[in-house]
Scaffold this active site. Structure first.
Site, PDB file in Angstrom:
ATOM      1  CB  SER A  20      -0.885   0.037   1.252  1.00 68.44           C
ATOM      2  OG  SER A  20      -1.826  -0.983   1.211  1.00 68.44           O
ATOM      3  N   GLY A  91      -6.096  -3.553  -7.557  1.00 67.17           N
ATOM      4  CA  GLY A  91      -7.250  -2.736  -7.167  1.00 67.17           C
ATOM      5  C   GLY A  91      -6.798  -1.376  -6.660  1.00 67.17           C
ATOM      6  NE  ARG A 119     -10.748  -6.616  -6.451  1.00 66.50           N
ATOM      7  CZ  ARG A 119      -9.657  -6.323  -5.735  1.00 66.50           C
ATOM      8  NH1 ARG A 119      -8.463  -6.486  -6.261  1.00 66.50           N
ATOM      9  NH2 ARG A 119      -9.780  -5.875  -4.515  1.00 66.50           N
ATOM     10  CG  ASP A 311      -5.323  -6.989   2.249  1.00 63.96           C
ATOM     11  OD1 ASP A 311      -6.477  -7.115   1.789  1.00 63.96           O
ATOM     12  OD2 ASP A 311      -4.586  -6.029   1.956  1.00 63.96           O
TER      13      ASP A 311
HETATM   14  C1  S3P Z   1      -5.586  -1.287   0.101  1.00 67.30           C
HETATM   15  C2  S3P Z   1      -6.805  -1.316   0.710  1.00 67.30           C
HETATM   16  C3  S3P Z   1      -7.554  -2.553   0.959  1.00 67.30           C
HETATM   17  C4  S3P Z   1      -6.675  -3.794   0.828  1.00 67.30           C
HETATM   18  C5  S3P Z   1      -5.797  -3.735  -0.389  1.00 67.30           C
HETATM   19  C6  S3P Z   1      -4.892  -2.514  -0.333  1.00 67.30           C
HETATM   20  C7  S3P Z   1      -4.915   0.015  -0.104  1.00 67.30           C
HETATM   21  O1  S3P Z   1      -8.593  -2.657   0.009  1.00 67.30           O
HETATM   22  O2  S3P Z   1      -7.482  -4.949   0.791  1.00 67.30           O
HETATM   23  O3  S3P Z   1      -4.986  -4.899  -0.474  1.00 67.30           O
HETATM   24  O4  S3P Z   1      -3.702   0.032  -0.406  1.00 67.30           O
HETATM   25  O5  S3P Z   1      -5.575   1.039   0.042  1.00 67.30           O
HETATM   26  P1  S3P Z   1     -10.055  -2.002   0.260  1.00 67.30           P
HETATM   27  O6  S3P Z   1      -9.900  -0.543   0.238  1.00 67.30           O
HETATM   28  O7  S3P Z   1     -10.893  -2.507  -0.883  1.00 67.30           O
HETATM   29  O8  S3P Z   1     -10.507  -2.523   1.587  1.00 67.30           O
END
Ligand code: S3P
Length: 426
Positions: A20, A91, A119, A311
């Site tokens: 992240s 994502g 997604r 996660d």
């Molecule tokens: C993330 C937020 C989370 C996490 C993803 C990384 C991020 O997702 O599951 O692996 O870096 O902001 P969500 O915002 O969908 O919960």
């Protein structure tokens, strides 16, 4: 990948950079003025997708031997990409970059792999439209997304999901709005965007579950040292607890309060995990962890802790298989919209090994204490499923085979090497 059962785990591992935080360092470095140098950047496929997209948007990003150098061009310095932006499996790339692209004076189209195309993107499209962004997607909810220029307006948005990707998308768009943007969420999700944007000079305030960003902040490039990813440490935290006679040292693990749910849950189960050398690295708390084999007891996790370990729930489920009694995971419906439907994929694969695990609409019920046998397992191209199954396989009565295990390169390219390095066999 074939995983042999292990008799113990011993040794020291340096945990790779946080996914992240690595994404955000490239993104914020690109829209800041001047140079950003990033140390301990995660060279996983997801973060490389972010680099590829920002290069397509005209940012010079150099891979140096010990760091990554981003030549930021300021909030309005990106240029139109001639080709569609490819976010791969990520994502975070897709949702955060959409917030930035909503504020640009050119049109962009973005998409990703088969998983990304399934997604939900309506969770960012709804708030982006509410601030007057022009964004269209397939069936009004999926990639490819096309974002065309518009004048963004301020908003107070109550997000129905605790999602750092949604929160960050809106905050990033807020940098380009004509008045402040406030986001609130039902439970607090990871706050790396808030911490790092502030460090880059943005005017951003947090009050409980609300975050407000002020537009036209002046972002300045800086040095970022990325802490080790607790989501990657998770596999070795669980493995060290469940494999007998084990002692692992995990160096440089991020323990941000919005990310440390797994640590707290494992401690509540009776896990022997000691945090040493607690310190701050670029505004993020980190420590070294000592993990020792432990007698675990089943617990229930629900509510506010869930977003802080979302996660890590596949790895947590593996720990629960070796705990005394029942472990229940509730309020975790979000697991169904990750890289795979993690409630179903973990249930299917662990059941093949002999686990007693029952899927729920919003979680799992796991009975501890049943022996596992080796099996032919599927990763569903989901990196965290592949690594969780590898950890479970260490404790099976015979070897397991994990198909499509190369997906670990998304977040932990050297995972299997690290696992081998610390595994002892009789
Ligand atoms: C993330 C937020 C989370 C996490 C993803 C990384 C991020 O997702 O599951 O692996 O870096 O902001 P969500 O915002 O969908 O919960």
């Amino acid at each position: 990948m074939i995983i042999q059962p292990a008799s113990s785990l011993k040794g020291t591992l340096s945990i790779p950079g946080d996914k992240s935080i690595s994404h955000r360092s490239i993104m914020f470095g690109s829209i800041a003025e001047g140079e950003t140098r990033i140390y301990n950047f995660l060279m996983g496929d997801d973060c490389l997708s972010t680099i590829r997209c920002f290069r397509q948007l005209g940012i010079h990003i150099e891979m140096c031997p010990d760091s990554i150098l981003v030549q930021g061009k300021g909030l309005h310095g990106l240029s139109k990409s001639d080709t569609i932006l490819d976010c791969g499996n990520s994502g975070t790339t897709t949702r955060l970059i959409s917030g930035i692209l909503a504020g640009q004076s050119f049109t962009s189209t973005l998409t990703g792999d088969a998983s990304i195309q399934k997604r939900p993107m309506n969770r960012i499209m709804v708030p982006l439209k509410a601030i007057n962004a022009h964004i269209e997607g397939k069936d009004d909810s999926y990639c490819p997304l096309t974002i065309t220029p518009s004048t963004l307006t301020g908003i107070n948005y109550a997000s129905p999901v605790a999602s750092a990707q949604v929160k960050s998308c809106i905050l990033l768009a807020g940098l380009y709005a004509d008045s402040p943007v406030t986001v609130s969420e039902p439970s607090i999700s990871r706050d790396h965007t808030e911490r790092m944007l502030k460090a880059f000079g943005a005017k951003i305030e947090t009050e409980g579950k609300c975050v407000t960003v002020h537009p036209n902040s002046h972002l300045t490039g800086r040095e970022v040292i990325v802490p080790g990813d607790i989501s990657s440490a998770a596999f070795f935290m669980v493995a060290g607890l469940i494999v007998p006679n084990s002692k692992l040292t995990l160096k440089n693990v991020g323990i941000n309060p919005t990310r440390r749910g797994l640590l707290d849950a494992l401690l509540e189960m009776g896990g022997r995990i000691t945090c040493l050398n607690e310190r701050e690295l670029c505004g993020e708390p980190v420590c070294d962890m000592i993990v020792e084999s432990s007698h675990l007891k089943g617990i229930t996790i629900s509510g506010d802790i869930i977003p802080t370990m979302i996660d890590e729930i596949p790895a947590f489920a593996v720990a629960a298989l070796f705990a005394e009694g029942t472990t229940t995971v509730k309020d975790a419906k979000e697991l169904r919209v990750k890289e795979s439907n993690r409630i179903d994929t973990m249930t299917n694969e662990l059941t093949k090994m002999g686990a007693h695990i029952t899927p729920q609409e919003d979680g799992l019920i796991i009975e501890g204490g049943y022996p596992l046998q080796g099996a032919k397992l599927e990763s569903y191209d989901d990196h965290r499923i592949a690594m969780s199954l590898a950890v479970a396989s260490l404790m099976a009565s015979s070897p397991s085979e994990i198909e499509n295990s190369e997906c670990v390169r998304i977040s932990y390219p050297h995972f299997f090497e690290h696992l081998k390095e610390v595994s002892m066999y009789d």
